[in-house]
Write a protein that holds these residues in place. Sequence first.
Motif, PDB file in Angstrom:
ATOM      1  N   ASP A  30      19.627   7.169 -20.903  1.00 59.34           N
ATOM      2  CA  ASP A  30      19.920   5.921 -20.179  1.00 59.34           C
ATOM      3  C   ASP A  30      19.452   4.677 -20.919  1.00 59.34           C
ATOM      4  N   ILE A  31      19.697   4.638 -22.200  1.00 68.20           N
ATOM      5  CA  ILE A  31      19.275   3.467 -22.976  1.00 68.20           C
ATOM      6  C   ILE A  31      20.362   2.396 -22.915  1.00 68.20           C
ATOM      7  N   GLU A  32      19.930   1.152 -22.806  1.00 70.43           N
ATOM      8  CA  GLU A  32      20.874   0.036 -22.842  1.00 70.43           C
ATOM      9  C   GLU A  32      20.602  -0.804 -24.076  1.00 70.43           C
ATOM     10  N   LEU A  33      21.669  -1.354 -24.634  1.00 69.96           N
ATOM     11  CA  LEU A  33      21.536  -2.143 -25.842  1.00 69.96           C
ATOM     12  C   LEU A  33      22.192  -3.501 -25.589  1.00 69.96           C
ATOM     13  N   ASN A  34      21.444  -4.594 -25.803  1.00 68.55           N
ATOM     14  CA  ASN A  34      22.023  -5.922 -25.600  1.00 68.55           C
ATOM     15  C   ASN A  34      22.470  -6.492 -26.934  1.00 68.55           C
ATOM     16  N   VAL A  35      23.760  -6.638 -27.089  1.00 72.74           N
ATOM     17  CA  VAL A  35      24.324  -7.120 -28.345  1.00 72.74           C
ATOM     18  C   VAL A  35      24.842  -8.535 -28.146  1.00 72.74           C
ATOM     19  N   TYR A  36      24.502  -9.427 -29.072  1.00 75.51           N
ATOM     20  CA  TYR A  36      24.866 -10.836 -28.957  1.00 75.51           C
ATOM     21  C   TYR A  36      25.620 -11.218 -30.222  1.00 75.51           C
ATOM     22  N   ASN A  37      26.917 -11.487 -30.078  1.00 81.77           N
ATOM     23  CA  ASN A  37      27.756 -11.689 -31.260  1.00 81.77           C
ATOM     24  C   ASN A  37      28.652 -12.907 -31.050  1.00 81.77           C
ATOM     25  N   TRP A  38      29.300 -13.368 -32.111  1.00 83.15           N
ATOM     26  CA  TRP A  38      30.271 -14.451 -32.010  1.00 83.15           C
ATOM     27  C   TRP A  38      31.423 -14.044 -31.093  1.00 83.15           C
ATOM     28  N   GLY A  39      32.064 -15.017 -30.478  1.00 78.50           N
ATOM     29  CA  GLY A  39      33.238 -14.731 -29.669  1.00 78.50           C
ATOM     30  C   GLY A  39      34.363 -14.208 -30.548  1.00 78.50           C
ATOM     31  N   GLU A  40      35.178 -13.286 -30.043  1.00 77.96           N
ATOM     32  CA  GLU A  40      36.318 -12.722 -30.783  1.00 77.96           C
ATOM     33  C   GLU A  40      35.884 -12.169 -32.129  1.00 77.96           C
ATOM     34  N   TYR A  41      34.776 -11.462 -32.142  1.00 76.28           N
ATOM     35  CA  TYR A  41      34.233 -11.057 -33.439  1.00 76.28           C
ATOM     36  C   TYR A  41      34.003  -9.556 -33.518  1.00 76.28           C
ATOM     37  N   ILE A  42      34.720  -8.810 -32.699  1.00 81.42           N
ATOM     38  CA  ILE A  42      34.637  -7.355 -32.779  1.00 81.42           C
ATOM     39  C   ILE A  42      35.967  -6.815 -32.265  1.00 81.42           C
ATOM     40  N   SER A  43      36.382  -5.696 -32.803  1.00 84.77           N
ATOM     41  CA  SER A  43      37.613  -5.073 -32.326  1.00 84.77           C
ATOM     42  C   SER A  43      37.343  -4.549 -30.920  1.00 84.77           C
ATOM     43  N   ASP A  44      38.129  -5.046 -29.937  1.00 90.37           N
ATOM     44  CA  ASP A  44      37.743  -4.763 -28.554  1.00 90.37           C
ATOM     45  C   ASP A  44      38.782  -3.983 -27.759  1.00 90.37           C
ATOM     46  N   GLY A  45      39.743  -3.395 -28.446  1.00 89.10           N
ATOM     47  CA  GLY A  45      40.684  -2.540 -27.724  1.00 89.10           C
ATOM     48  C   GLY A  45      41.937  -3.248 -27.250  1.00 89.10           C
TER      49      GLY A  45
END
Lengths: 270, 404
Positions: free
Chosen positions: B43-58
């Motif tokens: 049950d680990i959670e990871l908070n990722v903070y990235n630029w907008g529109e900066y990852i392939s999102d499906g």
Amino acid sequence: MKMKYAAYPYIIWLIVFMAIPMGLIIYFALTDASGAFTIANIAQTGRYMPVLIRSIWLATISTAVCLVLAYPLSYMLSRMQGLTSRTLLTLVMLPMWMNFLLRTYAWMTLLEKNGIINQILGVFGIEPLTMINTQGAVIMGMVYNYIPFMILPLHSVMVKIGKDVIEAAQDLGASPASVFSQVILPLSMPGVRTGITMVFVPAVSTFVISQMLGGGTNQLIGDIIELQFLGNAYNPSLGSAISMVLMVLVLLCMSLTGFFDDDDVEDRLI
Amino acid sequence: MKKLTSLILAAVLTASMAVPACAEEYDFSNYDLEYYQKFKGQDIELNVYNWGEYISDGTDDTLDVNSMFEELTGIEVNYTTFDTNEAMYAKLKSGANTYDVVIPSDYMVSRMMHEGMLEELDFNNIPNFEHIDEKFVNPEYDPQNLYSVPYTWGMVGLIYNRDMVNGEITGWDDMWSPSYTNNMLMFKNPRDAFAIALFKLGYSINTEDPMQLREAAELLKEQKTMVQAYVMDQIFDKMQGNEAALAPYYVGDYFTMKEVNDSLEICIPAEGTNIFVDAACIPKGAANKEAAEMYINFLNEPEIAAANIEYICYSTPNTAALEMLPDEVRNDPIRYPEAEQLANAQMFVNLSEETNLLLDQLWTEILSDDADYLNWAMPLFVLGALVISVLVTAMRKKRKKKYR
């Protein structure tokens, strides 16, 4: 007076979301990075005096335009009955259901060089006008976005002016002009004051409108505050100092329009 | 009845949205399952903070990188975005949120590094670092490469509209050409704007010399009379709609604009241009450092890095991913230029606090044509306004009493 338990949530809400943030702004404004007391931050904001003056100027113009446009409209609305009045009032509020940013973005598309307005003018053979990136566009954006805040308070005060009051004035021989100047205008003053405050305050501190419609060169005081937090130098002290100056300005505006005591007119209405 | 129907409809809609995400089959045969699945069921959670529109999102049949990671590792990803380095910095600085992975640009990495805001990475947990091109290892902003793993890189180019310019656009000088008066856009962020003026003057874009910066500011003031607007994201709308002929912007975004408006072209100015790297880091206070390293490693899986780079159109520092890209992208001289073309390119590094302050100050001066000011004007104004405000209110109260 004993406070009711039911009031506690609101008191807590006020403290957490109003008093503490306000206190933090004042604290940051009056201290330097190490936490020592200083008024250097406020002195530095003097550098932005021209920007502040421009903000006040543009906000004043838009407030005046809002008032001139909204006053007759509100009066007409208040004299209407039932469905018509409700429909028109809904139409006034309709744009507010849409996001503020989107509405301003839409104006960008309208006013641009190849925008919709210029395309329509082109059909009639009129040369494209330069509308975007001017102060006029910024005022336009402010008026458009804030005019409901002028219409609503005016309307809510004006519906309370009874038909009998106006008829009484007419029976006593008042001309239309003096009915307006001696009955309607004084009775609607509380609405005018609230309206002015509610338009002027957000207009003087806006920054999105000037960035989108003003082309970045018509900087307002809100832009400068944003720059202190999101610019190159992270400078919350100066940002808070400018915010404090702005708050004082708003306070001044509110006391001048008598926001703190308009119950005397309220008495006459009842 | 009506209520029931809408309830059922809502339920069906929710279900239809949820189902494909769960049922999607990913092929994990290429991945080191022993490594990736060590946190499964914790049950680990990871908070990722990235630029907008900066990852392939499906969207549009692309790979949904975050959901794939969740499925592979059983770690839940809370993905949020920012739109400027400074906004991200202000948020981290305020301490209101904790993030496990952030992806700032070069100079921001060094600024956060110097301020002790970053966690040193354990590269044993990031085996895919071996794919990173040597050019991007031990960069200027992180000289010993202890804190960051490059994610993307790119350049600033001069975008122009073929149909609206006369003659050829060759470099930054065109941004000062009166023939494009009221027809050019400019960066609304001081660092990028100053970089252009400094390139034109032939100075380092990381100069701390106040004289050189003032000289650049003068140049920008001169340019201001010709600039139509200072913009950031609005540039997409304006360049796509033929609103302006010239605009400097990031090369990756040029490809996005070109998809809409085919008349757009780009030139990489010969005087030199800014080359930037966005790199993944772990901020101090991250709750799950090892899981965060796993996420960074996952971003550097060749297949994942290739999917991301195809989505965002920037350039990749990952050699294995580069090999998976189509030939026309790999050999594109704008996206992957030859070394000699980059000879004059410079990277941003962090500036001292005084220089940052000066930069902001000069920037405001450029945008608002400042007059001289009196040191005491503002405190006096504040005091005066307060006094008037109190007096007016008091006077009203008194008057009211008299009437009663």
